[in-house]
Design an enzyme around this catalytic site. Structure first.
Site, PDB file in Angstrom:
ATOM      1  N   ILE A  14       0.825  -1.206   0.000  1.00 40.85           N
ATOM      2  CA  ILE A  14       0.000   0.000   0.000  1.00 40.85           C
ATOM      3  C   ILE A  14       0.858   1.254   0.000  1.00 40.85           C
ATOM      4  CG2 ILE A  14      -1.644   1.335   1.389  1.00 40.85           C
ATOM      5  CD1 ILE A  14      -2.791  -1.411   2.309  1.00 40.85           C
ATOM      6  N   ARG A  34      12.789   0.379   6.018  1.00 42.52           N
ATOM      7  CA  ARG A  34      13.877  -0.086   6.888  1.00 42.52           C
ATOM      8  C   ARG A  34      15.139  -0.357   6.083  1.00 42.52           C
ATOM      9  NH1 ARG A  34      12.266  -4.408  11.453  1.00 42.52           N
ATOM     10  NH2 ARG A  34      14.466  -4.019  11.849  1.00 42.52           N
ATOM     11  N   ASP A  35      14.984  -0.787   4.836  1.00 41.98           N
ATOM     12  CA  ASP A  35      16.106  -1.151   3.974  1.00 41.98           C
ATOM     13  C   ASP A  35      16.339  -0.038   2.958  1.00 41.98           C
ATOM     14  OD1 ASP A  35      17.643  -2.230   1.783  1.00 41.98           O
ATOM     15  OD2 ASP A  35      17.237  -4.235   2.574  1.00 41.98           O
ATOM     16  N   ALA A  83       3.994   1.833   7.464  1.00 46.51           N
ATOM     17  CA  ALA A  83       4.916   0.819   7.983  1.00 46.51           C
ATOM     18  C   ALA A  83       4.187  -0.053   8.998  1.00 46.51           C
ATOM     19  CB  ALA A  83       6.126   1.483   8.635  1.00 46.51           C
ATOM     20  N   GLY A  84       4.320  -1.358   8.866  1.00 46.52           N
ATOM     21  CA  GLY A  84       3.642  -2.244   9.805  1.00 46.52           C
ATOM     22  C   GLY A  84       4.111  -3.677   9.666  1.00 46.52           C
ATOM     23  N   TYR A 147      -2.075  -7.751  17.103  1.00 46.75           N
ATOM     24  CA  TYR A 147      -2.138  -6.957  15.869  1.00 46.75           C
ATOM     25  C   TYR A 147      -3.381  -6.070  15.888  1.00 46.75           C
ATOM     26  CZ  TYR A 147      -2.500  -5.870  10.880  1.00 46.75           C
ATOM     27  OH  TYR A 147      -2.618  -5.218   9.666  1.00 46.75           O
ATOM     28  N   ILE A 180      -6.124  -7.076   1.041  1.00 43.76           N
ATOM     29  CA  ILE A 180      -5.491  -6.377  -0.071  1.00 43.76           C
ATOM     30  C   ILE A 180      -4.312  -7.210  -0.559  1.00 43.76           C
ATOM     31  CG2 ILE A 180      -4.430  -4.210  -0.841  1.00 43.76           C
ATOM     32  CD1 ILE A 180      -7.308  -3.866   0.145  1.00 43.76           C
ATOM     33  N   HIS A 181      -4.091  -7.235  -1.854  1.00 47.49           N
ATOM     34  CA  HIS A 181      -2.964  -7.986  -2.411  1.00 47.49           C
ATOM     35  C   HIS A 181      -1.640  -7.309  -2.038  1.00 47.49           C
ATOM     36  CE1 HIS A 181      -5.906  -9.718  -5.507  1.00 47.49           C
ATOM     37  NE2 HIS A 181      -5.429 -10.752  -4.834  1.00 47.49           N
ATOM     38  N   THR A 182      -1.016  -7.759  -0.956  1.00 51.24           N
ATOM     39  CA  THR A 182       0.281  -7.251  -0.517  1.00 51.24           C
ATOM     40  C   THR A 182       1.089  -8.413   0.044  1.00 51.24           C
ATOM     41  OG1 THR A 182      -0.376  -6.809   1.781  1.00 51.24           O
ATOM     42  CG2 THR A 182      -0.801  -5.055   0.171  1.00 51.24           C
TER      43      THR A 182
END
Length: 236
Positions: A14, A34-35, A83-84, A147, A180-182
């Site tokens: 997202i 993070r990267d 971010a999660g 969560y 959602i497609h993630t």
């Protein structure tokens, strides 16, 4: 004047779709992950202006990130917190370190980014924040108690903050997606879960991004939770 947008978690899913949509509207976009290499690749792909690395569980890294954004792009006008992490397990089987990680990244990290962004927005005499929640925060789900707590906590935080900063022309809203497609939904049994969704399919990140953009650009909406779930909440 062109808006400066900070998208935490902006390198995938997202967040990446949001970064791309904002860049297409000629906003100055900072993609934060993070990267650093992943952030750079995503920024190049979506046409963003800046790529930065940040672990949102570390306050000093958040502070450094906002300094970099201010120095390179200017004060932040729009903040998107995407971010999660997910660590699904029944509560009795949930490790203490996973509890801390979920709350630290999903809730406390977002609180800290909002706190830093407000300083810029107050100077600008306005701004907008959209935090990415989850339908789980609204309805709950087996195996996702922590969560869900982190995401429902995000809703309570966002509504309270919206009241605090409204007089300063700063708006705070939440988008609560369903399936959602993630990366987070990889491995789920899509065929069976789709049967729970009245619209009959998983959503795409781009559809959530449209909702985020709507809230960022809507000057008379604050303290709102926009559910983007294909009607899933009707079945839960």
């Amino acid at each position: 004047m062109t808006k400066v947008c900070a998208v935490f978690g902006g390198s995938r899913g997202i967040g990446k779709a949001v970064s791309k949509l904002l860049a297409q509207r000629d906003y100055k976009v900072a993609v934060i992950s993070r990267d650093l290499e992943v952030a750079k690749a995503a920024a190049a792909e979506v046409g963003a202006h800046l790529a930065l690395s940040c672990d949102v569980s570390k306050e000093n890294e958040i502070q450094d990130t906002f300094k970099e954004i201010t120095n390179n792009l200017g004060n932040v006008d729009y903040l998107v917190n995407s971010a999660g992490i997910r660590r699904d397990a029944l509560l009795l089987r949930t490790r203490s370190e996973d509890i801390r990680s979920l709350l630290s990244v999903n809730l406390v990290g977002t609180i800290q980014t909002c706190k830093l962004a407000l300083r810029s927005m107050i100077q600008q005499q306005g701004g907008a924040i959209v935090n990415i929640g989850s339908i789980v925060g609204h309805k709950g789900n087996i195996g996702q108690s922590i969560y869900g707590a982190s995401k429902e906590g995000l809703i309570g935080f966002s509504k309270s903050l919206a009241k605090e900063v409204a007089k300063r022309n700063i708006r705070v809203n939440v988008v609560a997606p369903g399936f959602i497609h993630t990366d987070m939904t990889l491995g789920l049994e899509e065929d069976s879960l789709t049967k729970m969704v009245p619209l009959g399919r998983f959503g795409d990140p781009e559809e959530v991004a449209q909702s985020v953009l709507f809230l960022l650009e809507s000057p008379y909406i604050t303290g709102h939770v926009l559910v983007v779930d294909g009607g899933l909440q009707l079945q839960m």
